[in-house]
Design a protein around this motif. Structure first.
Motif, PDB file in Angstrom:
ATOM      1  N   HIS A  57      -5.492   4.667  -3.624  1.00 53.30           N
ATOM      2  CA  HIS A  57      -5.726   6.094  -3.888  1.00 53.30           C
ATOM      3  C   HIS A  57      -5.653   6.355  -5.396  1.00 53.30           C
ATOM      4  O   HIS A  57      -4.667   5.985  -6.040  1.00 53.30           O
ATOM      5  CB  HIS A  57      -4.659   6.920  -3.159  1.00 53.30           C
ATOM      6  N   SER A  59      -4.596   8.365  -7.715  1.00 55.83           N
ATOM      7  CA  SER A  59      -3.694   9.345  -8.326  1.00 55.83           C
ATOM      8  C   SER A  59      -2.295   8.763  -8.304  1.00 55.83           C
ATOM      9  O   SER A  59      -2.045   7.733  -7.665  1.00 55.83           O
ATOM     10  CB  SER A  59      -3.709  10.685  -7.576  1.00 55.83           C
ATOM     11  N   LEU A  60      -1.385   9.423  -8.991  1.00 52.09           N
ATOM     12  CA  LEU A  60       0.016   9.022  -8.968  1.00 52.09           C
ATOM     13  C   LEU A  60       0.696   9.781  -7.831  1.00 52.09           C
ATOM     14  O   LEU A  60       1.318  10.819  -8.036  1.00 52.09           O
ATOM     15  CB  LEU A  60       0.683   9.318 -10.319  1.00 52.09           C
ATOM     16  N   GLY A  73      -3.277   7.746 -12.552  1.00 53.88           N
ATOM     17  CA  GLY A  73      -3.066   6.355 -12.180  1.00 53.88           C
ATOM     18  C   GLY A  73      -3.616   6.016 -10.814  1.00 53.88           C
ATOM     19  O   GLY A  73      -4.379   6.767 -10.209  1.00 53.88           O
ATOM     20  N   SER A  76      -2.437   4.435  -6.956  1.00 52.92           N
ATOM     21  CA  SER A  76      -1.354   4.137  -6.017  1.00 52.92           C
ATOM     22  C   SER A  76      -1.925   3.360  -4.840  1.00 52.92           C
ATOM     23  O   SER A  76      -2.971   3.722  -4.306  1.00 52.92           O
ATOM     24  CB  SER A  76      -0.713   5.423  -5.497  1.00 52.92           C
ATOM     25  N   PHE A 105      -0.702   2.274  -1.074  1.00 51.47           N
ATOM     26  CA  PHE A 105       0.376   2.610  -0.147  1.00 51.47           C
ATOM     27  C   PHE A 105       0.047   2.168   1.267  1.00 51.47           C
ATOM     28  O   PHE A 105      -1.114   1.894   1.597  1.00 51.47           O
ATOM     29  CB  PHE A 105       0.650   4.121  -0.175  1.00 51.47           C
ATOM     30  N   ASP A 139      -2.166  10.405   3.186  1.00 47.64           N
ATOM     31  CA  ASP A 139      -1.725   9.912   1.876  1.00 47.64           C
ATOM     32  C   ASP A 139      -0.210  10.011   1.692  1.00 47.64           C
ATOM     33  O   ASP A 139       0.271  10.193   0.575  1.00 47.64           O
ATOM     34  CB  ASP A 139      -2.429  10.678   0.749  1.00 47.64           C
ATOM     35  N   ILE A 174       4.855   3.791  -1.042  1.00 47.01           N
ATOM     36  CA  ILE A 174       4.043   3.206  -2.116  1.00 47.01           C
ATOM     37  C   ILE A 174       4.425   1.751  -2.338  1.00 47.01           C
ATOM     38  O   ILE A 174       5.594   1.408  -2.504  1.00 47.01           O
ATOM     39  CB  ILE A 174       4.208   4.021  -3.411  1.00 47.01           C
ATOM     40  N   GLN A 194       2.032   0.945  -7.947  1.00 43.19           N
ATOM     41  CA  GLN A 194       1.529   2.122  -8.653  1.00 43.19           C
ATOM     42  C   GLN A 194       1.489   1.832 -10.145  1.00 43.19           C
ATOM     43  O   GLN A 194       2.403   1.214 -10.686  1.00 43.19           O
ATOM     44  CB  GLN A 194       2.431   3.331  -8.371  1.00 43.19           C
ATOM     45  N   LYS A 195       0.418   2.294 -10.795  1.00 43.04           N
ATOM     46  CA  LYS A 195       0.291   2.052 -12.229  1.00 43.04           C
ATOM     47  C   LYS A 195      -0.340   3.251 -12.905  1.00 43.04           C
ATOM     48  O   LYS A 195      -1.273   3.847 -12.389  1.00 43.04           O
ATOM     49  CB  LYS A 195      -0.564   0.798 -12.476  1.00 43.04           C
ATOM     50  N   LYS A 196       0.180   3.594 -14.099  1.00 40.10           N
ATOM     51  CA  LYS A 196      -0.328   4.724 -14.865  1.00 40.10           C
ATOM     52  C   LYS A 196      -1.396   4.279 -15.853  1.00 40.10           C
ATOM     53  O   LYS A 196      -1.355   3.157 -16.375  1.00 40.10           O
ATOM     54  CB  LYS A 196       0.815   5.401 -15.640  1.00 40.10           C
ATOM     55  N   GLN A 251       7.634   8.091  -0.605  1.00 43.87           N
ATOM     56  CA  GLN A 251       7.197   9.206  -1.444  1.00 43.87           C
ATOM     57  C   GLN A 251       8.163  10.380  -1.318  1.00 43.87           C
ATOM     58  O   GLN A 251       8.755  10.600  -0.264  1.00 43.87           O
ATOM     59  CB  GLN A 251       5.791   9.657  -1.042  1.00 43.87           C
TER      60      GLN A 251
END
Length: 322
Positions: A119, A121-122, A144, A146, A148, A155, A159, A162-164, A205
């Motif tokens: 996905h 987004s963060l 970023g 995600s 999951f 959604d 997670i 995850q990466k920015k 989350q």
């Protein structure tokens, strides 16, 4: 926040991939060039497009056929016959990237490693249908990817990775989507390798921090020059190049595809062309400042610079758009 190792170290042999649009293609093709080449692709049915309403294959289907991977296009992925076809392949993991359909409990529980989703987004921020566009709408300077584990709620699963990533202020949706699709593909391989090497811990989350996005509707495309200049800039970025934010000029649509804040000078007449800058573009008054438009698309025409548009469609200072 508690963490649980829900994926123990495991070998991954049989991968089933679910995806549909262009955004999913880099992930699929990255899997094809790795040891995790999918044994099956599930994508949405072909849909009629264009004036002639000819059936058009999804981007993922086209890539799957080019890579010699069998394809399923069920109207209902949760039907018993489709589930049986997938079950016969003994998938170790089911990977989804922008598939566009709900996965029932039987499918989510079918593979030993379950179903995972990529996905853009963060999470828990920007759950839902339009995370990429909504990131642009809000003019964020970072977002970023995600990955999951899929659960019943949209959604909302734990997670796994995850990466920015930073976002340049001049980036528009199509550029951002392509960039994130390739970064997501790399992250997906990283995740699968981690499962095989040492297993993975999952981070639940924080649902209280969740925000939600929705499907982009036709009415969302219209620029309202009375809106705040920053909001209009985000709309232009988030809809470019496709489908494009629109205004009206001389009774025809004019897509505004690239723009920037020119000044914070306020004008009484909003949507008014304040200036035409040679070789650059034209300036429009907004609520809260002036917007410099540098790229447009006139109705029925190709994308062009605002300067080129002005040469063939003389803009008048004082003219009102919208």
């Amino acid at each position: 926040m508690t963490m649980a190792k829900i994926f123990k170290k495991a070998n991954i042999k049989n991968v089933v991939f679910l995806g549909t649009p262009d955004f999913a293609v880099p992930s699929f093709e990255r899997l094809c060039t790795s040891k995790y080449k999918p044994v099956l692709v599930v994508t949405q049915p072909d849909k009629p497009k264009g004036r002639k309403k000819q059936l058009q294959a999804t981007p993922v289907k086209i890539s799957a056929l080019e890579n010699g991977v069998p394809v399923l296009q069920p109207p209902n992925i949760n039907s018993e016959d489709v589930l049986e076809e997938i079950r016969l392949l003994s998938p170790d993991i089911i990977i989804t990237v922008a598939y566009g359909g709900y996965l029932g409990k039987k499918l989510r529980k079918m593979a030993p490693l379950g179903c995972i989703n990529l996905h853009p987004s963060l999470l828990p921020k920007y759950r839902g249908a339009s995370p990429l566009q909504s990131t642009m709408f809000d003019n964020l300077d970072q977002s970023g990817i995600s990955i999951f584990k899929i659960v019943a709620a949209m959604d909302a699963g734990p997670i796994l990775l995850q990466k920015k990533f930073p976002i340049k202020k001049e980036t528009i949706f199509t550029e951002y989507s392509e960039m994130m699709s390739h970064r997501g593909a790399d992250l997906l391989i990283e995740l699968l390798e981690s499962i095989e090497q040492e297993g993975l811990e999952a981070i639940p989350q924080d649902h209280e921090q969740a925000t939600f996005t929705r499907k982009i509707e036709k009415e969302d495309l219209l620029i309202n020059w009375k809106d705040d200049i920053v909001d209009n800039l985000g709309k232009i970025r988030g809809l470019s190049y496709i489908p494009g934010a629109k205004t009206v000029r001389n009774g025809k649509w004019l897509k505004i595809l690239r723009a920037s804040v020119h000044s914070n000078k306020q004008h009484q007449d909003l949507g008014k062309i304040i200036d035409v800058i040679k070789n650059v573009g034209f300036v429009v008054s907004c609520n809260g400042g002036e917007l410099l438009v540098t790229e447009v698309q006139a109705e029925g025409k190709k994308v062009m610079s605002a300067h080129a548009y002005n040469l063939g469609n003389k803009l008048g200072i004082g003219e009102i758009l919208g």
